[in-house]
Design a protein around this motif. Structure first.
Motif, PDB file in Angstrom:
ATOM      1  N   SER A  45       3.395  10.807  -0.319  1.00  8.66           N
ATOM      2  CA  SER A  45       4.570  10.119   0.216  1.00  8.66           C
ATOM      3  C   SER A  45       4.319   8.629   0.351  1.00  8.66           C
ATOM      4  O   SER A  45       3.188   8.148   0.263  1.00  8.66           O
ATOM      5  N   ARG A  46       5.406   7.889   0.629  1.00 12.44           N
ATOM      6  CA  ARG A  46       5.275   6.444   0.866  1.00 12.44           C
ATOM      7  C   ARG A  46       4.487   6.166   2.130  1.00 12.44           C
ATOM      8  O   ARG A  46       3.847   5.119   2.241  1.00 12.44           O
ATOM      9  N   HIS A  47       4.545   7.065   3.100  1.00 15.14           N
ATOM     10  CA  HIS A  47       3.722   6.896   4.291  1.00 15.14           C
ATOM     11  C   HIS A  47       2.244   7.074   3.948  1.00 15.14           C
ATOM     12  O   HIS A  47       1.400   6.267   4.317  1.00 15.14           O
ATOM     13  N   GLY A  48       1.953   8.152   3.266  1.00 14.77           N
ATOM     14  CA  GLY A  48       0.555   8.413   2.907  1.00 14.77           C
ATOM     15  C   GLY A  48      -0.028   7.356   1.989  1.00 14.77           C
ATOM     16  O   GLY A  48      -1.236   7.103   2.001  1.00 14.77           O
ATOM     17  N   LEU A  49       0.822   6.725   1.184  1.00 13.42           N
ATOM     18  CA  LEU A  49       0.380   5.716   0.226  1.00 13.42           C
ATOM     19  C   LEU A  49       0.827   4.305   0.626  1.00 13.42           C
ATOM     20  O   LEU A  49       0.964   3.433  -0.223  1.00 13.42           O
ATOM     21  N   ALA A  50       1.032   4.103   1.914  1.00 14.99           N
ATOM     22  CA  ALA A  50       1.446   2.770   2.386  1.00 14.99           C
ATOM     23  C   ALA A  50       0.418   1.709   2.016  1.00 14.99           C
ATOM     24  O   ALA A  50       0.757   0.541   1.821  1.00 14.99           O
ATOM     25  N   MET A  51      -0.847   2.107   1.945  1.00 14.24           N
ATOM     26  CA  MET A  51      -1.897   1.243   1.395  1.00 14.24           C
ATOM     27  C   MET A  51      -2.887   2.132   0.667  1.00 14.24           C
ATOM     28  O   MET A  51      -3.128   3.264   1.079  1.00 14.24           O
ATOM     29  N   ARG A  52      -3.423   1.624  -0.423  1.00 21.39           N
ATOM     30  CA  ARG A  52      -4.401   2.395  -1.195  1.00 21.39           C
ATOM     31  C   ARG A  52      -5.407   1.431  -1.820  1.00 21.39           C
ATOM     32  O   ARG A  52      -5.079   0.270  -2.088  1.00 21.39           O
ATOM     33  N   PRO A  53      -6.624   1.907  -2.072  1.00 21.45           N
ATOM     34  CA  PRO A  53      -7.578   1.061  -2.788  1.00 21.45           C
ATOM     35  C   PRO A  53      -7.068   0.787  -4.204  1.00 21.45           C
ATOM     36  O   PRO A  53      -6.435   1.658  -4.821  1.00 21.45           O
ATOM     37  N   TYR A  54      -7.311  -0.400  -4.694  1.00 23.58           N
ATOM     38  CA  TYR A  54      -6.897  -0.718  -6.068  1.00 23.58           C
ATOM     39  C   TYR A  54      -7.846  -0.013  -7.027  1.00 23.58           C
ATOM     40  O   TYR A  54      -9.067  -0.206  -6.991  1.00 23.58           O
ATOM     41  N   GLU A  55      -7.276   0.834  -7.868  1.00 18.36           N
ATOM     42  CA  GLU A  55      -8.064   1.561  -8.866  1.00 18.36           C
ATOM     43  C   GLU A  55      -7.398   1.406 -10.218  1.00 18.36           C
ATOM     44  O   GLU A  55      -6.166   1.484 -10.334  1.00 18.36           O
ATOM     45  N   ALA A  56      -8.194   1.216 -11.241  1.00 15.58           N
ATOM     46  CA  ALA A  56      -7.668   0.949 -12.583  1.00 15.58           C
ATOM     47  C   ALA A  56      -6.804   2.101 -13.089  1.00 15.58           C
ATOM     48  O   ALA A  56      -5.833   1.891 -13.815  1.00 15.58           O
ATOM     49  N   GLY A  57      -7.127   3.335 -12.685  1.00 12.39           N
ATOM     50  CA  GLY A  57      -6.401   4.501 -13.193  1.00 12.39           C
ATOM     51  C   GLY A  57      -4.927   4.454 -12.822  1.00 12.39           C
ATOM     52  O   GLY A  57      -4.059   4.419 -13.708  1.00 12.39           O
ATOM     53  N   ALA A  59      -3.329   2.015 -11.334  1.00 11.74           N
ATOM     54  CA  ALA A  59      -2.766   0.691 -11.596  1.00 11.74           C
ATOM     55  C   ALA A  59      -2.276   0.591 -13.035  1.00 11.74           C
ATOM     56  O   ALA A  59      -1.217   0.008 -13.314  1.00 11.74           O
ATOM     57  N   GLY A  60      -3.036   1.181 -13.977  1.00  6.36           N
ATOM     58  CA  GLY A  60      -2.627   1.122 -15.373  1.00  6.36           C
ATOM     59  C   GLY A  60      -1.325   1.848 -15.630  1.00  6.36           C
ATOM     60  O   GLY A  60      -0.578   1.499 -16.558  1.00  6.36           O
ATOM     61  N   GLN A  61      -1.031   2.858 -14.816  1.00  7.33           N
ATOM     62  CA  GLN A  61       0.220   3.592 -14.964  1.00  7.33           C
ATOM     63  C   GLN A  61       1.368   2.936 -14.196  1.00  7.33           C
ATOM     64  O   GLN A  61       2.507   2.924 -14.656  1.00  7.33           O
ATOM     65  N   ALA A  62       1.074   2.379 -13.002  1.00  7.58           N
ATOM     66  CA  ALA A  62       2.132   1.862 -12.125  1.00  7.58           C
ATOM     67  C   ALA A  62       2.507   0.419 -12.428  1.00  7.58           C
ATOM     68  O   ALA A  62       3.636   0.003 -12.146  1.00  7.58           O
ATOM     69  N   LEU A  63       1.564  -0.347 -12.985  1.00  3.55           N
ATOM     70  CA  LEU A  63       1.790  -1.781 -13.180  1.00  3.55           C
ATOM     71  C   LEU A  63       1.876  -2.111 -14.668  1.00  3.55           C
ATOM     72  O   LEU A  63       1.330  -1.401 -15.507  1.00  3.55           O
ATOM     73  N   LYS A  64       2.547  -3.209 -14.961  1.00  4.33           N
ATOM     74  CA  LYS A  64       2.619  -3.708 -16.327  1.00  4.33           C
ATOM     75  C   LYS A  64       1.778  -4.972 -16.444  1.00  4.33           C
ATOM     76  O   LYS A  64       1.643  -5.725 -15.469  1.00  4.33           O
ATOM     77  N   PRO A  65       1.223  -5.216 -17.631  1.00  5.22           N
ATOM     78  CA  PRO A  65       0.466  -6.464 -17.817  1.00  5.22           C
ATOM     79  C   PRO A  65       1.357  -7.680 -17.553  1.00  5.22           C
ATOM     80  O   PRO A  65       2.565  -7.650 -17.810  1.00  5.22           O
ATOM     81  N   GLN A  66       0.762  -8.736 -17.024  1.00  2.00           N
ATOM     82  CA  GLN A  66       1.505  -9.968 -16.765  1.00  2.00           C
ATOM     83  C   GLN A  66       1.510 -10.817 -18.035  1.00  2.00           C
ATOM     84  O   GLN A  66       0.458 -11.255 -18.500  1.00  2.00           O
ATOM     85  N   ALA A  79      -2.438 -11.942 -13.023  1.00  3.81           N
ATOM     86  CA  ALA A  79      -3.104 -10.702 -12.636  1.00  3.81           C
ATOM     87  C   ALA A  79      -3.635 -10.002 -13.880  1.00  3.81           C
ATOM     88  O   ALA A  79      -2.911  -9.857 -14.863  1.00  3.81           O
ATOM     89  N   ASP A  80      -4.888  -9.578 -13.803  1.00  2.00           N
ATOM     90  CA  ASP A  80      -5.493  -8.769 -14.858  1.00  2.00           C
ATOM     91  C   ASP A  80      -5.507  -7.333 -14.345  1.00  2.00           C
ATOM     92  O   ASP A  80      -6.355  -6.955 -13.530  1.00  2.00           O
ATOM     93  N   VAL A  81      -4.543  -6.542 -14.793  1.00  2.00           N
ATOM     94  CA  VAL A  81      -4.372  -5.189 -14.270  1.00  2.00           C
ATOM     95  C   VAL A  81      -5.597  -4.331 -14.552  1.00  2.00           C
ATOM     96  O   VAL A  81      -6.051  -3.573 -13.688  1.00  2.00           O
ATOM     97  N   ALA A  82      -6.152  -4.438 -15.727  1.00  2.00           N
ATOM     98  CA  ALA A  82      -7.287  -3.591 -16.108  1.00  2.00           C
ATOM     99  C   ALA A  82      -8.529  -3.901 -15.274  1.00  2.00           C
ATOM    100  O   ALA A  82      -9.238  -2.992 -14.828  1.00  2.00           O
ATOM    101  N   ARG A  83      -8.783  -5.188 -15.035  1.00  2.00           N
ATOM    102  CA  ARG A  83      -9.984  -5.580 -14.292  1.00  2.00           C
ATOM    103  C   ARG A  83      -9.760  -5.613 -12.784  1.00  2.00           C
ATOM    104  O   ARG A  83     -10.703  -5.656 -12.009  1.00  2.00           O
TER     105      ARG A  83
END
Length: 774
Positions: A45-57, A59-66, A79-83
């Protein structure tokens, strides 16, 4: 003499769950073995995921390259999404910041990076989930309100996670701020909002349940846990609002199920983040709108009616069923109510009653649930649901349509409330009787009432005081607290006694606001029982101000409290801490100058005021106090310049008009007289201003005007001794024996009039009687 400024309450969003240092927390993983289904729903849920460690896995699905760098001031960022890093390029070269954590994700992802002294800072770029774009975080939050010209830099404390937004994104947090080193060593048990945030410590719950299971016994009656079915609707709502509110903290932590107003104050429509009718304009969360909702006020609707504890919408596939228990007829036959096709979006309850607005690229549903009011759009510029869909039409068209559908003018109450708020915001109190009458009406709306009372603090008309004292008995703690704060400006014995009673109120918010207003009261104004209650509330106030040692506004208000209690050294130290935390804040420097001046350190006071003006060149208070100081040190030309600047920046500042008028009275008597008249108009509650105007008129040979002015002063202030004396002299000089006789006679029954003046006028009265007999 430099005047003392009134206490300024600076608003800061913050909420904190209980500290992990308190024993009994077992973590959300310990809930899983018995509550697998709920654990699965919560963890995704949005509550459970209100904050999360940044992980490439992920992030690669949720974010787009800048695709390209974004300029922010003199720097550009990418932002370098992969790194998982964000690169800054600027005059000093390139620097990389690790994207350590991600916040949010429903509409926007924000990213945190570690900075010096333990700070976690929100990085300058965020990701818009809906558009798939990267954008400037700080720039997106500028509202372009009057007087708001510049945005904040991304390194500003407002974007420091430890200081501002931490408590609603992690669980069982300890900020561990060290004032001596201005550093943090913050810890938390889990990122996101875990089970124990709402249910309290679970270790004992786990123990008794496991023991019963091992023994093959029934589930214990006492589950050693809070929340869930054990909470009332109000407790559920208050627990939700501990994060979903624009609030001011009163305590260091919030226990689930606690009373909201024991731990927070609530920002209302005195804030420019709201339109006058209460519609959204800035970052406002939900609680203020929610308290304006007739549905919520009915007691039949709570947060968990529509939302699960993990934040999901319960009626996602059939949203109108949320309204059905009370409005079944409209749900069954929507077209008759909405005048839209039944299957169209225009016939959904939320489309008209919970329209969305956008700020900082985040969508917000209006939880006031009020119907569309396009007439308010026409008058106040606030959004309405009709034109949110019918973008090719205007508010006048929408207003015509809804009026043709309804014989009852349902918009009228909203317009009435909003008009009163707008006038009060603009310090236009020509409708003061209507405002005061509204506060006592049975149908008064709580948030509007509290807003008006807060805005009435700038109203100079003394007729407001009885109405404000009455509001200390209001059923709403929000309204009672607003009234307690507003009464700080009244030094009447009746107000002291009413505030002393409020200092023993069952709700902490009311107690501490009463304590603020009683801080400068003489001990002789209260009886022993009242004094005991006041002192207890003052101690509670000091505790609340010490709850956040990293909050500059708390340090500033602590300084104000110590100042009022006569602790100059403690106040100066608190103001110094506030400046260290917020170097661009003017108020602590201004009030520090007042103490330095009282200590006869005029050079130090002047330096502090000039530093305040460097921080805020538009500060009318800084210009005014510097003007008085310069006048005291015989630098009249400089003093005049500062007093004019004060009046330019605050056209309602009667003190500046008064002092400038006195200064100009000799060299430019025409302007001086106009300024004195302006001060008297602005502050009819202060007899000094009216008397000074009458005296100046008398000195210029305008006895008739002087007499009218002084008579008005005496009518409003029967104890204005100097005005009695001067008016008597004017009547006598003008040969107006009848008016002199009446004045002397009225003086004998004038409450609070100086006995010597009363005796002098009694002698004059006897003299007139003797003269009449002869």
């Amino acid at each position: 003499m430099i005047r003392r400024l009134a206490l300024l309450l600076v608003l800061l969003l913050w909420a904190a769950p209980l500290s992990a240092a308190e024993s009994g927390y077992a973590g959300s993983a310990s809930c899983r073995s018995c509550h697998e289904k709920f654990h699965q729903l919560w963890s995704t849920s949005r509550h459970g995921l209100a904050m999360r460690p940044y992980e490439a896995g992920w992030a690669g699905q949720a974010l787009k390259p800048q695709p390209r760098e974004i300029a922010v001031g003199r720097y550009s960022y990418r932002a370098d999404v992969a790194r998982g890093v964000m690169t800054e390029r600027g005059p000093d070269g390139a620097r990389e910041y690790p994207m350590l954590h991600a916040l949010g994700g429903k509409n926007v992802y924000y990213f945190l990076t570690p900075l010096e002294r333990g700070r976690l800072q929100t990085l300058p770029l965020a990701f818009d989930v809906n558009s798939g774009q990267w954008f400037d975080t700080a720039k997106s939050g500028i509202r372009h309100l009057p007087g708001e010209g510049r945005g904040l830099t991304w390194r500003d404390p407002a974007f420091t996670f430890n200081t501002s937004c931490h408590g609603c994104h992690v669980s069982q947090l300890s900020t561990n701020y060290d004032p001596a080193t201005d550093s943090y060593s913050s810890t938390w048990t889990e990122p996101g909002i875990n089970c124990e945030t709402c249910h309290g410590p679970s270790a004992e719950h786990n123990r008794v349940c496991q023991e019963a299971k091992d023994a093959g016994a029934p589930t214990p009656t006492d589950l050693k846990i809070t929340g869930g079915r054990f909470f009332t609707t109000e407790q559920h709502d208050d627990t939700c609002n501990s994060c979903h509110a624009k609030m001011i903290p009163l305590s260091a932590s919030y226990p689930p199920g606690g009373k909201f107003f024991d731990h927070f104050d609530l920002v209302t429509l005195e804030s420019p983040d709201y339109h006058p009718d209460g519609r959204d304009l800035g970052e406002n969360y939900t609680a203020t709108f929610w308290r304006m909702s007739p549905c919520a006020r009915s007691g039949r609707l709570g947060c968990l009616h529509c939302h699960t504890s993990s934040g999901r919408f319960r009626q996602k596939n059939a949203p109108d069923t949320a309204c059905a228990p009370c409005h079944q007829d409209k749900v069954d036959n929507p077209s008759a109510h909405t005048h839209h096709p039944a299957a169209s979006p225009g016939s959904r309850c939320v489309s008209c009653h919970m329209p969305k607005t956008w700020f900082a690229r985040m969508a917000r549903s209006d939880h006031s649930m009020l119907p569309p009011t396009p007439a308010a759009t026409q008058r106040f510029g606030s959004p309405n649901a009709c034109n949110g869909c019918h973008t090719n039409k205007g508010a006048a068209w929408a207003d015509k349509m809804v009026r043709s559908w309804r014989s009852r003018d349902y918009q009228a109450p909203v317009l009435e409330r909003a008009e009163l708020v707008r006038r009060a915001r603009n310090r236009n109190f020509d409708k003061l009787p209507d405002m005061l009458a509204y506060l006592g009406r049975p149908d008064r709306e709580e948030v509007t009432a509290a807003s008006l009372i807060r805005l009435l603090r700038t109203c100079p008309d003394p007729t407001k005081w009885p109405a404000l004292r009455e509001r200390l008995s209001d059923p709403s703690p929000l309204v009672r607290a607003a009234a307690a704060t507003a009464l700080a400006g009244n030094r009447d014995q009746r107000s002291f006694q009413a505030l002393a009673k409020a200092a023993a109120d069952p709700v902490r918010l009311v107690r501490v606001r009463a304590a603020e207003s009683l801080a400068g009261a003489p001990a002789s104004a209260l009886n022993p029982a009242e004094l005991t209650a006041a002192r207890a509330a003052l101690d509670e106030l000091e505790q609340s101000l010490n709850a956040r040692p990293d909050d500059w506004s708390g340090r500033y208000n602590l300084g104000n409290l110590l100042f009022q209690r006569g602790d100059d050294a403690g106040a100066l130290a608190a103001y110094g801490q506030a400046v260290a935390l917020r170097p661009d804040a003017a108020p602590p420097r201004i009030n520090a100058a007042l103490i330095l001046a009282r200590r006869h350190d005029l050079p130090g006071a002047e330096a502090s005021l000039r530093q305040a003006l460097e921080a805020d060149p538009a500060s009318a208070a800084a210009h005014f106090n510097l003007g008085l100081l310069l006048a005291e040190t015989k630098r009249e030309a400089e003093a005049e310049k500062e007093l004019r600047a004060a009046l330019t920046n605050d056209q309602h500042m009667a003190e500046a008009a008064f002092n400038l008028g006195l200064m100009l009275e000799k060299k430019n008597p025409g302007e001086g007289l106009k300024l004195l008249a302006r001060a008297a108009r602005l502050r009819p509650d202060d007899p000094r201003y009216g008397h000074a105007l009458g005296y100046a008129q008398h000195q210029r040979g305008d006895g008739a005007s002087a007499a009218r002015t002084l008579a008005a002063v005496i009518h409003a202030h029967p104890d204005a001794a100097e005005s009695y004396r001067l008016l008597a002299a004017i009547y006598e000089a003008r040969g107006e024996t009848k008016k002199l006789h009446d004045l002397c006679e009225d003086a004998q029954t004038a409450p609070g009039l100086n006995p010597l003046v009363k005796a002098m006028l009694r002698n004059k009265l006897e003299e007139l009687k003797t003269r009449g007999k002869s």
